[in-house]
Design a protein around this motif. Structure first.
Motif, PDB file in Angstrom:
ATOM      1  N   ASP A  83      -6.533   2.044 -10.222  1.00 58.53           N
ATOM      2  CA  ASP A  83      -5.945   2.874 -11.275  1.00 58.53           C
ATOM      3  C   ASP A  83      -4.605   2.329 -11.758  1.00 58.53           C
ATOM      4  N   PHE A  84      -3.787   1.881 -10.813  1.00 58.00           N
ATOM      5  CA  PHE A  84      -2.453   1.363 -11.112  1.00 58.00           C
ATOM      6  C   PHE A  84      -2.275   0.038 -10.383  1.00 58.00           C
ATOM      7  N   ALA A  85      -1.322  -0.773 -10.869  1.00 52.79           N
ATOM      8  CA  ALA A  85      -1.129  -2.075 -10.249  1.00 52.79           C
ATOM      9  C   ALA A  85       0.284  -2.579 -10.501  1.00 52.79           C
ATOM     10  N   TYR A  86       0.646  -3.611  -9.751  1.00 59.99           N
ATOM     11  CA  TYR A  86       1.929  -4.304  -9.926  1.00 59.99           C
ATOM     12  C   TYR A  86       1.649  -5.705 -10.457  1.00 59.99           C
ATOM     13  N   ILE A  87       2.423  -6.150 -11.455  1.00 58.52           N
ATOM     14  CA  ILE A  87       2.299  -7.518 -11.950  1.00 58.52           C
ATOM     15  C   ILE A  87       3.682  -8.146 -12.099  1.00 58.52           C
ATOM     16  N   GLY A  88       3.735  -9.450 -11.925  1.00 59.96           N
ATOM     17  CA  GLY A  88       4.937 -10.196 -12.237  1.00 59.96           C
ATOM     18  C   GLY A  88       4.966 -10.541 -13.715  1.00 59.96           C
TER      19      GLY A  88
ATOM     20  N   GLY B 211      -2.548  -1.082  -6.629  1.00 55.93           N
ATOM     21  CA  GLY B 211      -2.454  -2.416  -6.075  1.00 55.93           C
ATOM     22  C   GLY B 211      -1.020  -2.869  -5.895  1.00 55.93           C
ATOM     23  N   TYR B 212      -0.824  -3.789  -4.967  1.00 56.16           N
ATOM     24  CA  TYR B 212       0.485  -4.396  -4.766  1.00 56.16           C
ATOM     25  C   TYR B 212       0.287  -5.840  -4.323  1.00 56.16           C
ATOM     26  N   ILE B 213       1.361  -6.634  -4.371  1.00 49.42           N
ATOM     27  CA  ILE B 213       1.340  -8.030  -3.949  1.00 49.42           C
ATOM     28  C   ILE B 213       2.240  -8.169  -2.735  1.00 49.42           C
TER      29      ILE B 213
ATOM     30  N   ALA C  42       9.134  -5.053   5.442  1.00 47.87           N
ATOM     31  CA  ALA C  42       8.650  -5.956   6.492  1.00 47.87           C
ATOM     32  C   ALA C  42       7.709  -5.229   7.443  1.00 47.87           C
ATOM     33  N   ASP C  43       8.054  -4.000   7.830  1.00 43.98           N
ATOM     34  CA  ASP C  43       7.187  -3.225   8.715  1.00 43.98           C
ATOM     35  C   ASP C  43       5.863  -2.911   8.027  1.00 43.98           C
ATOM     36  N   PHE C  44       5.927  -2.569   6.758  1.00 42.38           N
ATOM     37  CA  PHE C  44       4.720  -2.245   5.992  1.00 42.38           C
ATOM     38  C   PHE C  44       3.773  -3.442   5.948  1.00 42.38           C
TER      39      PHE C  44
ATOM     40  N   ALA D 174       5.964   0.408  -3.116  1.00 41.68           N
ATOM     41  CA  ALA D 174       4.879   1.094  -2.404  1.00 41.68           C
ATOM     42  C   ALA D 174       5.262   1.377  -0.960  1.00 41.68           C
ATOM     43  N   ALA D 175       5.929   0.418  -0.313  1.00 41.55           N
ATOM     44  CA  ALA D 175       6.309   0.593   1.087  1.00 41.55           C
ATOM     45  C   ALA D 175       7.322   1.717   1.252  1.00 41.55           C
ATOM     46  N   ILE D 176       8.351   1.737   0.399  1.00 43.37           N
ATOM     47  CA  ILE D 176       9.376   2.776   0.478  1.00 43.37           C
ATOM     48  C   ILE D 176       8.778   4.146   0.180  1.00 43.37           C
ATOM     49  N   ALA D 177       7.948   4.217  -0.848  1.00 35.03           N
ATOM     50  CA  ALA D 177       7.327   5.493  -1.201  1.00 35.03           C
ATOM     51  C   ALA D 177       6.478   6.027  -0.057  1.00 35.03           C
ATOM     52  N   THR D 178       5.815   5.123   0.658  1.00 30.93           N
ATOM     53  CA  THR D 178       4.996   5.521   1.802  1.00 30.93           C
ATOM     54  C   THR D 178       5.875   5.977   2.962  1.00 30.93           C
ATOM     55  N   ASP D 179       6.883   5.187   3.279  1.00 31.26           N
ATOM     56  CA  ASP D 179       7.751   5.493   4.420  1.00 31.26           C
ATOM     57  C   ASP D 179       8.545   6.773   4.208  1.00 31.26           C
ATOM     58  N   GLN D 180       8.966   7.019   2.972  1.00 34.61           N
ATOM     59  CA  GLN D 180       9.842   8.157   2.675  1.00 34.61           C
ATOM     60  C   GLN D 180       9.097   9.391   2.178  1.00 34.61           C
ATOM     61  N   GLY D 181       7.770   9.355   2.183  1.00 33.62           N
ATOM     62  CA  GLY D 181       6.996  10.526   1.774  1.00 33.62           C
ATOM     63  C   GLY D 181       7.088  10.847   0.302  1.00 33.62           C
ATOM     64  N   MET D 182       7.345   9.839  -0.519  1.00 32.37           N
ATOM     65  CA  MET D 182       7.540  10.091  -1.948  1.00 32.37           C
ATOM     66  C   MET D 182       6.229  10.358  -2.690  1.00 32.37           C
ATOM     67  N   TRP D 183       5.133   9.788  -2.198  1.00 34.99           N
ATOM     68  CA  TRP D 183       3.844  10.088  -2.841  1.00 34.99           C
ATOM     69  C   TRP D 183       3.565  11.582  -2.753  1.00 34.99           C
ATOM     70  N   GLU D 184       3.685  12.113  -1.535  1.00 35.63           N
ATOM     71  CA  GLU D 184       3.407  13.536  -1.331  1.00 35.63           C
ATOM     72  C   GLU D 184       4.390  14.411  -2.095  1.00 35.63           C
ATOM     73  N   LYS D 185       5.648  13.980  -2.140  1.00 34.63           N
ATOM     74  CA  LYS D 185       6.681  14.739  -2.856  1.00 34.63           C
ATOM     75  C   LYS D 185       6.266  14.994  -4.303  1.00 34.63           C
ATOM     76  N   HIS D 186       5.594  14.009  -4.888  1.00 36.51           N
ATOM     77  CA  HIS D 186       5.187  14.137  -6.287  1.00 36.51           C
ATOM     78  C   HIS D 186       3.690  14.445  -6.438  1.00 36.51           C
ATOM     79  N   GLY D 187       3.089  14.965  -5.380  1.00 30.11           N
ATOM     80  CA  GLY D 187       1.722  15.472  -5.468  1.00 30.11           C
ATOM     81  C   GLY D 187       0.644  14.426  -5.485  1.00 30.11           C
ATOM     82  N   LEU D 188       0.898  13.269  -4.868  1.00 37.33           N
ATOM     83  CA  LEU D 188      -0.058  12.164  -4.910  1.00 37.33           C
ATOM     84  C   LEU D 188      -0.481  11.745  -3.504  1.00 37.33           C
ATOM     85  N   ASP D 189      -1.697  11.234  -3.433  1.00 39.35           N
ATOM     86  CA  ASP D 189      -2.240  10.604  -2.227  1.00 39.35           C
ATOM     87  C   ASP D 189      -2.632   9.188  -2.649  1.00 39.35           C
ATOM     88  N   ALA D 190      -1.854   8.191  -2.228  1.00 45.12           N
ATOM     89  CA  ALA D 190      -2.021   6.822  -2.731  1.00 45.12           C
ATOM     90  C   ALA D 190      -2.850   5.976  -1.779  1.00 45.12           C
TER      91      ALA D 190
END
Length: 318
Positions: free
Chosen positions: A79-84, A31-33, A250-252, A42-58
């Protein structure tokens, strides 16, 4: 809104174990807010392919606040989330585990209609607050500093978007809310006043946002390590590339960049290496323990866990 990031079968990502196909990636739900600090990782990880780099499909799902995400964690739909920082009482009461700090934010504000100049002026006024959030916490801190308690105001629980509408139309006198909502309200109500900020209480109290894992997933250490690795990579990219990070976020979100850019300046953001040192040195535990003690003072929880029991710092610091 759900965004699924999947590596195509024609793309191979080199990790320690070798190239991974889409079928090899481990699926997680996170989850994200929809604000800068709640989305940018989450946006950067998606744009930069970081999920796949670490073997994840988010599978990424948007929420309006932290407490709702914790409900989703406990219901088994996340499974995971972001909180303030305002929702930290939930892991402190044993309802989730923190896996990583995000940033030390000061985006929260207590705002009021024109003519209301101090926190003391809120006595008897209608104040809209997303209950259990960082806006709620800041309001309580500001009231206590002004020698007022919650009974001195008319506390009205509202979600953030409703606060924007209610404040703009004059249905409430004040609000405990955060950027970018503060910026949106300020553009519509030019006479709006800001009565309190997180910075008013720093460094005695830090306001770390964080990432959490459900109790059901808390024992899956290898999965947590992968998610933490993504968070660290995205955190350091965000710090090294501030303009690009705003554009990506912003694009995300399909949202204007200017409010996010303003929000992006309202936090202290250590590098991941610095967060590791702050974790091993005990400072992160101290931040969380201080917030948990505040929740006790506010009557939110009675017997909080020590941070050492709800922050998986050893995994983060590896």
């Amino acid at each position: 809104m759900t965004i699924k990031r999947t590596a195509f079968a024609t793309v191979s990502v080199l990790v320690l174990a070798g190239p991974l196909s889409a079928q090899d990636l481990q699926e997680i739900r996170m989850g994200y807010i929809a604000d800068y600090w709640g989305t940018s990782i989450a946006a950067i990880a998606t744009d930069q392919g970081m999920w796949e780099k670490h073997g994840l499909d988010a599978d990424l799902k948007v929420f309006t606040n932290g407490p709702i995400q914790v409900q989703a964690l406990n219901a088994g739909s996340l499974d995971f989330a972001y909180i303030g920082p305002g929702a930290l009482w939930l892991p402190a009461s044993g309802q989730a585990k923190v896996i990583a700090p995000n940033a030390l934010g000061y985006t929260d504000r207590v705002i009021a209609q024109e003519g209301i100049e101090t926190i003391a002026d809120l006595a008897g006024k209608k104040v809209g607050v997303p209950e259990g959030t960082s806006g709620d916490m800041l309001l309580r801190l500001a009231l206590a500093k002004a020698d007022l308690d919650l009974d001195a105001i008319e506390f009205i629980s509202m979600d953030p978007s409703t606060i924007v509408t209610a404040f703009t139309s004059g249905q409430i006198d004040a609000a405990g809310i955060w950027y970018p909502f503060v910026d949106v309200i300020g553009q519509r109500v030019p006479g709006m006043t800001e009565l309190a900020s997180n910075e008013d209480f720093f460094p005695d109290i830090a306001f770390p946002s964080s990432f959490i894992v459900s109790d059901d997933m808390a024992g899956e250490e290898e999965t947590i390590r992968r998610v933490v690795a993504v968070i660290k990579d995205a955190n350091d990219y965000r710090l090294a590339n501030p303009d690009e990070a705003v554009t990506i976020t912003a694009d995300f979100l399909n949202a204007p960049a200017d409010p996010l850019r303003a929000e992006s300046t309202m936090a202290r953001m250590p590098t991941s290496a610095e967060f590791e040192e702050l974790t091993t040195g005990g400072q992160v535990d101290n931040w969380f323990d201080t917030l948990a003690d505040l929740y006790v003072q506010f009557g939110k929880i009675e017997d909080p866990l020590p941070a050492s029991e709800f922050y998986l710092g050893e995994l983060y610091a590896e």
